[in-house]
Design a protein around this motif. Structure first.
Motif, mmCIF file in Angstrom:
data_model
loop_
_atom_site.group_PDB
_atom_site.id
_atom_site.type_symbol
_atom_site.label_atom_id
_atom_site.label_comp_id
_atom_site.label_asym_id
_atom_site.label_seq_id
_atom_site.Cartn_x
_atom_site.Cartn_y
_atom_site.Cartn_z
ATOM 1 N N SER A 1 6.669 39.944 -0.210
ATOM 2 C CA SER A 1 6.860 41.116 0.202
ATOM 3 C C SER A 1 6.351 41.128 1.518
ATOM 4 N N SER A 2 7.158 41.795 2.498
ATOM 5 C CA SER A 2 6.894 41.952 3.892
ATOM 6 C C SER A 2 7.729 43.428 4.327
ATOM 7 N N ILE A 3 6.487 44.145 5.028
ATOM 8 C CA ILE A 3 6.601 45.566 5.570
ATOM 9 C C ILE A 3 7.606 45.283 6.932
ATOM 10 N N ILE A 4 8.723 46.307 6.967
ATOM 11 C CA ILE A 4 9.716 46.490 8.071
ATOM 12 C C ILE A 4 8.738 47.276 9.176
ATOM 13 N N PRO A 5 8.649 46.595 10.217
ATOM 14 C CA PRO A 5 7.860 47.096 11.310
ATOM 15 C C PRO A 5 8.853 48.197 12.143
ATOM 16 N N SER A 6 9.033 49.378 11.769
ATOM 17 C CA SER A 6 10.218 50.072 12.278
ATOM 18 C C SER A 6 9.493 50.600 13.659
ATOM 19 N N PHE A 7 8.187 51.011 13.783
ATOM 20 C CA PHE A 7 7.805 51.397 15.088
ATOM 21 C C PHE A 7 6.830 50.684 15.563
ATOM 22 N N ALA A 8 6.256 49.504 14.915
ATOM 23 C CA ALA A 8 5.352 48.664 15.600
ATOM 24 C C ALA A 8 5.588 47.396 15.925
ATOM 25 N N ALA A 9 6.992 47.137 16.105
ATOM 26 C CA ALA A 9 7.606 46.007 16.524
ATOM 27 C C ALA A 9 7.720 45.953 17.964
ATOM 28 N N ASN A 10 7.346 44.774 18.616
ATOM 29 C CA ASN A 10 7.332 44.519 19.867
ATOM 30 C C ASN A 10 8.727 44.463 20.514
ATOM 31 N N THR A 11 9.411 45.392 21.103
ATOM 32 C CA THR A 11 10.977 45.410 21.536
ATOM 33 C C THR A 11 10.934 44.337 22.547
ATOM 34 N N SER A 12 10.074 44.205 23.517
ATOM 35 C CA SER A 12 10.451 43.151 24.571
ATOM 36 C C SER A 12 11.091 41.899 24.204
ATOM 37 N N SER A 13 10.627 41.543 22.985
ATOM 38 C CA SER A 13 11.260 40.119 22.651
ATOM 39 C C SER A 13 12.375 40.210 21.950
ATOM 40 N N LEU A 14 12.986 41.342 21.754
ATOM 41 C CA LEU A 14 14.113 41.566 20.807
ATOM 42 C C LEU A 14 15.448 41.652 21.638
ATOM 43 N N SER A 15 16.562 41.090 20.849
ATOM 44 C CA SER A 15 17.683 40.906 21.475
ATOM 45 C C SER A 15 18.289 42.577 21.752
ATOM 46 N N GLU A 16 19.409 42.536 22.280
ATOM 47 C CA GLU A 16 20.084 43.930 22.397
ATOM 48 C C GLU A 16 20.421 44.330 21.260
ATOM 49 N N VAL A 17 21.070 43.480 20.241
ATOM 50 C CA VAL A 17 21.610 43.767 19.029
ATOM 51 C C VAL A 17 20.399 44.239 17.939
ATOM 52 N N GLU A 18 19.415 43.386 18.160
ATOM 53 C CA GLU A 18 18.009 43.708 17.415
ATOM 54 C C GLU A 18 17.562 44.825 17.548
ATOM 55 N N ARG A 19 17.557 45.423 18.823
ATOM 56 C CA ARG A 19 16.968 46.686 19.407
ATOM 57 C C ARG A 19 17.662 47.849 18.769
ATOM 58 N N HIS A 20 19.093 47.450 18.737
ATOM 59 C CA HIS A 20 20.027 48.604 18.165
ATOM 60 C C HIS A 20 19.711 48.772 16.864
ATOM 61 N N LEU A 21 19.672 47.597 16.002
ATOM 62 C CA LEU A 21 19.354 47.804 14.480
ATOM 63 C C LEU A 21 18.047 48.521 14.291
ATOM 64 N N LEU A 22 16.961 48.018 15.122
ATOM 65 C CA LEU A 22 15.806 48.699 14.902
ATOM 66 C C LEU A 22 15.902 50.450 15.149
ATOM 67 N N GLY A 23 16.553 50.493 16.292
ATOM 68 C CA GLY A 23 16.843 52.266 16.508
ATOM 69 C C GLY A 23 17.398 52.953 15.284
#
Length: 210
Positions: free
Chosen positions: A62-84
């Motif tokens: 099991s793994s926690i979804i890091p909704s607010f603790a994720a480092n967005t600087s290393s994410l792609s535009e699509v990944e940032r959109h999904l996180l948002g």
């Protein structure tokens, strides 16, 4: 229908809507991925199911979804959109749950006071709460569809043939909660109308007696 029966049913549907949404938010069967790959001999189960807060892979991983603790600087535009999108969901649905608590209290006070205006206000409040639940669930569905499109983009068609995805019973519980919130609002509207008609009837009887 009698006023007492209507407000009793409204109280029950309001309580059930809160209970169903609580179960939905707290469980991890919103989205289910079943992998039935033939001739697979690995020790790990490739299937998974996820909720708003965590992803469960196999029987014990099991793994926690890091909704607010994720480092967005290393994410792609699509990944940032999904996180948002996911951040909006995990805000709106718990907020709807909190609003339901106040709505149930407001509805109880209104029904005891037998005030048409308070009952109408409580009804409007529950319908407003239902918009939060509906929006949260709809955004989650959009989030899941975008995530699946991204998954299909990086996985070969041969591997996708063994993958079956579906929404789980946790999402169904949230839809039930939304339906019951709407039903509660409509029942409180009906209760307000019954009190209004009773008031007009009593006034007419008084005038006729005078």
């Amino acid at each position: 229908m009698r006023y007492g029966v209507v407000v009793l049913i409204a109280g029950l549907t309001g309580l059930l809507s809160f209970s169903f949404l609580t179960v939905a938010i707290g469980t991890d069967y919103w989205y289910i991925i079943d992998v039935n790959k033939p001739n697979y001999t690995g020790a790990d189960d490739l299937s998974s199911h996820s909720g708003l807060w965590s992803i469960n892979e196999g029987e014990s991983s099991s793994s926690i979804i890091p909704s607010f603790a994720a480092n967005t600087s290393s994410l792609s535009e699509v990944e940032r959109h999904l996180l948002g999108l996911h951040q909006v969901v995990v805000i709106m649905l718990p907020l709807s749950l909190v609003l339901l608590v106040f709505g149930w209290i407001f509805g109880l006070v209104s029904s005891l006071a037998r005030s048409p205006n308070l009952l109408a206000g409580s009804a409007s409040y529950f319908l407003f709460c239902s918009l939060f639940t509906l929006s949260g669930v709809s955004i989650y569905i959009s989030y899941s569809q975008h995530a699946m499109e991204e998954f299909e983009r990086v996985v070969s068609p041969e591997d996708l043939a063994y993958v079956d995805v579906s929404f789980g019973w946790s999402l169904a519980m949230s839809w039930l909660s939304y339906s019951l919130e709407v039903a509660t609002g409509l029942l409180l509207m009906l209760a307000a109308r019954i009190i209004q008609l009773k008031g007009h009837h009593d006034s007419g009887v008084t005038i006729a007696m005078v």
